[in-house]
Design a protein around this motif. Structure first.
Motif, PDB file in Angstrom:
ATOM      1  N   GLY A  26       0.775  -1.229   0.000  1.00  0.00           N
ATOM      2  CA  GLY A  26       0.000   0.000   0.000  1.00  0.00           C
ATOM      3  C   GLY A  26       0.805   1.278   0.000  1.00  0.00           C
ATOM      4  O   GLY A  26       0.234   2.371   0.106  1.00  0.00           O
ATOM      5  N   PHE A  27       2.124   1.169  -0.100  1.00  0.00           N
ATOM      6  CA  PHE A  27       2.966   2.362  -0.127  1.00  0.00           C
ATOM      7  C   PHE A  27       4.294   2.028  -0.799  1.00  0.00           C
ATOM      8  O   PHE A  27       4.588   0.866  -1.054  1.00  0.00           O
ATOM      9  N   THR A  28       5.090   3.060  -1.066  1.00  0.00           N
ATOM     10  CA  THR A  28       6.388   2.864  -1.717  1.00  0.00           C
ATOM     11  C   THR A  28       7.408   2.455  -0.659  1.00  0.00           C
ATOM     12  O   THR A  28       8.080   3.289  -0.051  1.00  0.00           O
ATOM     13  N   PHE A  29       7.501   1.166  -0.465  1.00  0.00           N
ATOM     14  CA  PHE A  29       8.286   0.587   0.628  1.00  0.00           C
ATOM     15  C   PHE A  29       9.729   1.100   0.639  1.00  0.00           C
ATOM     16  O   PHE A  29      10.277   1.396   1.690  1.00  0.00           O
ATOM     17  N   SER A  30      10.335   1.208  -0.535  1.00  0.00           N
ATOM     18  CA  SER A  30      11.758   1.530  -0.610  1.00  0.00           C
ATOM     19  C   SER A  30      12.088   2.919  -0.088  1.00  0.00           C
ATOM     20  O   SER A  30      13.229   3.182   0.310  1.00  0.00           O
ATOM     21  N   THR A  31      11.131   3.812  -0.073  1.00  0.00           N
ATOM     22  CA  THR A  31      11.408   5.188   0.328  1.00  0.00           C
ATOM     23  C   THR A  31      11.069   5.484   1.788  1.00  0.00           C
ATOM     24  O   THR A  31      11.430   6.540   2.296  1.00  0.00           O
ATOM     25  N   TYR A  32      10.397   4.565   2.442  1.00  0.00           N
ATOM     26  CA  TYR A  32       9.983   4.788   3.827  1.00  0.00           C
ATOM     27  C   TYR A  32      11.092   4.398   4.800  1.00  0.00           C
ATOM     28  O   TYR A  32      11.923   3.537   4.522  1.00  0.00           O
ATOM     29  N   VAL A  33      11.061   5.019   5.951  1.00  0.00           N
ATOM     30  CA  VAL A  33      11.854   4.563   7.084  1.00  0.00           C
ATOM     31  C   VAL A  33      11.055   3.461   7.775  1.00  0.00           C
ATOM     32  O   VAL A  33       9.859   3.627   8.044  1.00  0.00           O
ATOM     33  N   MET A  34      11.716   2.349   8.041  1.00  0.00           N
ATOM     34  CA  MET A  34      11.055   1.190   8.636  1.00  0.00           C
ATOM     35  C   MET A  34      11.707   0.864   9.984  1.00  0.00           C
ATOM     36  O   MET A  34      12.925   0.982  10.137  1.00  0.00           O
ATOM     37  N   GLY A  35      10.881   0.446  10.917  1.00  0.00           N
ATOM     38  CA  GLY A  35      11.416   0.124  12.230  1.00  0.00           C
ATOM     39  C   GLY A  35      10.789  -1.109  12.841  1.00  0.00           C
ATOM     40  O   GLY A  35       9.701  -1.522  12.442  1.00  0.00           O
ATOM     41  N   TRP A  36      11.512  -1.689  13.777  1.00  0.00           N
ATOM     42  CA  TRP A  36      10.990  -2.779  14.604  1.00  0.00           C
ATOM     43  C   TRP A  36      10.951  -2.280  16.045  1.00  0.00           C
ATOM     44  O   TRP A  36      11.929  -1.710  16.543  1.00  0.00           O
ATOM     45  N   PHE A  37       9.827  -2.526  16.675  1.00  0.00           N
ATOM     46  CA  PHE A  37       9.637  -2.186  18.080  1.00  0.00           C
ATOM     47  C   PHE A  37       9.186  -3.428  18.829  1.00  0.00           C
ATOM     48  O   PHE A  37       8.744  -4.400  18.212  1.00  0.00           O
ATOM     49  N   ARG A  38       9.289  -3.381  20.132  1.00  0.00           N
ATOM     50  CA  ARG A  38       8.781  -4.498  20.924  1.00  0.00           C
ATOM     51  C   ARG A  38       8.166  -3.978  22.215  1.00  0.00           C
ATOM     52  O   ARG A  38       8.533  -2.909  22.707  1.00  0.00           O
ATOM     53  N   GLN A  39       7.231  -4.766  22.716  1.00  0.00           N
ATOM     54  CA  GLN A  39       6.557  -4.398  23.955  1.00  0.00           C
ATOM     55  C   GLN A  39       6.329  -5.631  24.795  1.00  0.00           C
ATOM     56  O   GLN A  39       5.635  -6.565  24.362  1.00  0.00           O
ATOM     57  N   ALA A  40       6.934  -5.639  25.961  1.00  0.00           N
ATOM     58  CA  ALA A  40       6.739  -6.718  26.914  1.00  0.00           C
ATOM     59  C   ALA A  40       5.581  -6.359  27.840  1.00  0.00           C
ATOM     60  O   ALA A  40       5.272  -5.162  28.015  1.00  0.00           O
ATOM     61  N   PRO A  41       4.932  -7.337  28.428  1.00  0.00           N
ATOM     62  CA  PRO A  41       3.806  -7.055  29.325  1.00  0.00           C
ATOM     63  C   PRO A  41       4.195  -6.080  30.430  1.00  0.00           C
ATOM     64  O   PRO A  41       5.234  -6.248  31.085  1.00  0.00           O
ATOM     65  N   GLY A  42       3.404  -5.043  30.585  1.00  0.00           N
ATOM     66  CA  GLY A  42       3.645  -4.070  31.637  1.00  0.00           C
ATOM     67  C   GLY A  42       4.734  -3.063  31.348  1.00  0.00           C
ATOM     68  O   GLY A  42       5.085  -2.256  32.206  1.00  0.00           O
ATOM     69  N   LYS A  43       5.275  -3.112  30.133  1.00  0.00           N
ATOM     70  CA  LYS A  43       6.351  -2.191  29.785  1.00  0.00           C
ATOM     71  C   LYS A  43       5.968  -1.332  28.590  1.00  0.00           C
ATOM     72  O   LYS A  43       5.047  -1.641  27.844  1.00  0.00           O
ATOM     73  N   GLU A  44       6.731  -0.255  28.414  1.00  0.00           N
ATOM     74  CA  GLU A  44       6.513   0.628  27.281  1.00  0.00           C
ATOM     75  C   GLU A  44       7.007  -0.036  25.995  1.00  0.00           C
ATOM     76  O   GLU A  44       7.914  -0.883  26.018  1.00  0.00           O
ATOM     77  N   ARG A  45       6.419   0.377  24.883  1.00  0.00           N
ATOM     78  CA  ARG A  45       6.906  -0.093  23.596  1.00  0.00           C
ATOM     79  C   ARG A  45       8.243   0.586  23.314  1.00  0.00           C
ATOM     80  O   ARG A  45       8.349   1.815  23.416  1.00  0.00           O
ATOM     81  N   GLU A  46       9.241  -0.201  22.974  1.00  0.00           N
ATOM     82  CA  GLU A  46      10.568   0.340  22.764  1.00  0.00           C
ATOM     83  C   GLU A  46      11.091   0.017  21.367  1.00  0.00           C
ATOM     84  O   GLU A  46      10.783  -1.037  20.798  1.00  0.00           O
ATOM     85  N   GLY A  47      11.894   0.934  20.842  1.00  0.00           N
ATOM     86  CA  GLY A  47      12.496   0.718  19.541  1.00  0.00           C
ATOM     87  C   GLY A  47      13.610  -0.305  19.617  1.00  0.00           C
ATOM     88  O   GLY A  47      14.407  -0.288  20.558  1.00  0.00           O
ATOM     89  N   VAL A  48      13.657  -1.187  18.642  1.00  0.00           N
ATOM     90  CA  VAL A  48      14.688  -2.225  18.577  1.00  0.00           C
ATOM     91  C   VAL A  48      15.696  -1.909  17.478  1.00  0.00           C
ATOM     92  O   VAL A  48      16.907  -1.922  17.704  1.00  0.00           O
ATOM     93  N   ALA A  49      15.180  -1.633  16.279  1.00  0.00           N
ATOM     94  CA  ALA A  49      16.056  -1.367  15.136  1.00  0.00           C
ATOM     95  C   ALA A  49      15.270  -0.596  14.094  1.00  0.00           C
ATOM     96  O   ALA A  49      14.041  -0.666  14.042  1.00  0.00           O
ATOM     97  N   ALA A  50      15.991   0.132  13.264  1.00  0.00           N
ATOM     98  CA  ALA A  50      15.352   0.886  12.190  1.00  0.00           C
ATOM     99  C   ALA A  50      16.288   0.952  10.996  1.00  0.00           C
ATOM    100  O   ALA A  50      17.517   0.850  11.144  1.00  0.00           O
TER     101      ALA A  50
END
Length: 125
Positions: A26-50
């Protein structure tokens, strides 16, 4: 519209490895910034890699040396390779995307990203 679908999450043993995938559409994948985040129970969502359109990458200190982010622009797939898994890696992992240009390395800040997948569960035990 932007669609992000994660897969690859699983139950893994400590010291093991997993590769997560995020199928984008649905978008031009190659031009976007992409990231991985994770969220453990009871914790904030945190950035892993981009990764950005020039393939510059950012990694959280907690995962440096154990995680590699990559992407296949031809297939519109974002990957996250995790090795030497630890119990503290247990979390729901989310793929995220943003159409923005950054002069420095891609951000790991949740608020910078405008599009999100539903997540894939990684459990290390």
């Amino acid at each position: 519209h932007v669609q992000l679908v994660e897969s690859g999450g699983d139950l893994a043993q400590p010291g093991g490895s997993l590769r997560l995938s995020c199928a984008a559409s649905g978008f031009t994948f190659s031009t976007y910034v992409m990231g991985w985040f994770r969220q453990a129970p009871g914790k904030e969502r945190e950035g892993v890699a981009a990764i950005d359109s020039e393939r510059r990458t950012s990694y959280a200190d907690s995962v440096k040396g154990r995680v590699t982010i990559s992407k296949d622009n031809a297939m519109n797939i974002l990957y996250l390779q995790l090795i030497n898994l630890k119990p503290e890696d247990t979390a729901m992992y989310y793929c995220a995307a943003v159409d923005r240009r950054y002069t420095r390395y891609p951000p790991l800040t949740r608020d910078e990203y405008t599009n999100w997948g539903r997540g894939t569960q990684v459990t290390v035990s």
